[in-house]
Design a protein around this motif. Sequence first.
Motif, short mmCIF file in Angstrom:
data_model
loop_
_atom_site.label_atom_id
_atom_site.label_comp_id
_atom_site.label_asym_id
_atom_site.label_seq_id
_atom_site.Cartn_x
_atom_site.Cartn_y
_atom_site.Cartn_z
N ASN A 1 -2.37 5.94 -3.57
CA ASN A 1 -1.14 5.54 -2.90
C ASN A 1 -0.97 6.33 -1.61
N SER B 1 7.10 3.56 3.81
CA SER B 1 6.89 2.74 2.62
C SER B 1 5.75 3.30 1.77
N TYR B 2 5.99 3.42 0.48
CA TYR B 2 5.00 3.94 -0.47
C TYR B 2 4.22 2.77 -1.05
N LYS B 3 2.92 2.70 -0.74
CA LYS B 3 2.13 1.53 -1.12
C LYS B 3 0.75 1.96 -1.61
N TYR C 1 -3.23 2.22 -1.61
CA TYR C 1 -4.13 2.45 -0.48
C TYR C 1 -5.49 2.88 -0.99
#
Length: 325
Positions: A3, A17-19, A21
């Motif tokens: 993330n 934004s925490y996404k 990855y």
Amino acid sequence: MSNAILISGFGGPEVLSYKGYTPPKPARGEVVLRHKAIGLNFIDTYFRSGLYQSPNGLPFIPGNEGAGIVEELGEGVKNFQVGDRVAYAGALGSYTQVRTISTDNLVKLPDGVSEEQAACVMLKGMTAGILLRKTYAVSNKSFILYHAAAGGVGQFIGPWADHLGATVIGTVGSPEKVEIAHSHNYHHVINYRGEDWVSRVKEITGGKGCHVVYDGVGKDTFHGSLDSLRPLGMFVSFGQSSGPLPDFNTSMLAQRGSLFVTRPRLFDYIAERKDLLEVASDLFTLISKGVLKVSVNHRYPLADASLAHRELEARRTTGSTVLIP
């Protein structure tokens, strides 16, 4: 899959934004690094707001500092091994659990320096080092003024300048921060909310002013900083937490005694690997000798980076803060 914090548009903390990855495979001279801690710095807010531009445009991963463990080596990597503890500053993209990074940016951590300490010391500590040793060569004859003395860089400036024998003056904005600055070797601490700090500086220096003023605040302190210098003194602008400096006519410098003005960037001072190793070594040596004490005052989960930015910009943090992946 890991993330990361991604920025797809400039703005306030809400754009973080925490996404999910996935970092790229390491190319020649690169390694895959798993972060143990990530440094939080005011420069991160400049990239978030668009004041500073990401070299790769949008979207991008912010953050300029981190420390962790090498997990994978790219082709041609000889000076690092899987399992090495390393740290870096200046390679944009630290707000992630795992990243790919060039070994040109990395330094190995000595025993006695933890990943958390390194994650919050590389940028601030090396900034303090170049300010005191290279931008202006502070000595035992120097009177220096540093704004925001209770902040992250300020907590390194105080003991380091004291170690060099300088008379160290700091400004802060609350009684609590006065105590913090005193505990970090500032000889004179001025609460700018209750005192005329320019007059106090002149009093402390016997009316002569300081040899150098280190100003990371910017707009709110600019004119007072110039007025706090003696003739041939140096104004060092290295941040703008209150806003950018106003436009000014260089005749202001002549009128105040042929002042010098500079806007240093750490990354220019450590662009060559030998310089990076020298500055980092000086920093680690002073930590190992106990001259510099590294304490992590605030920790936030990486997913809460937006909250960390709000706290930082509201000046509700002191000293060093890390994000935990």
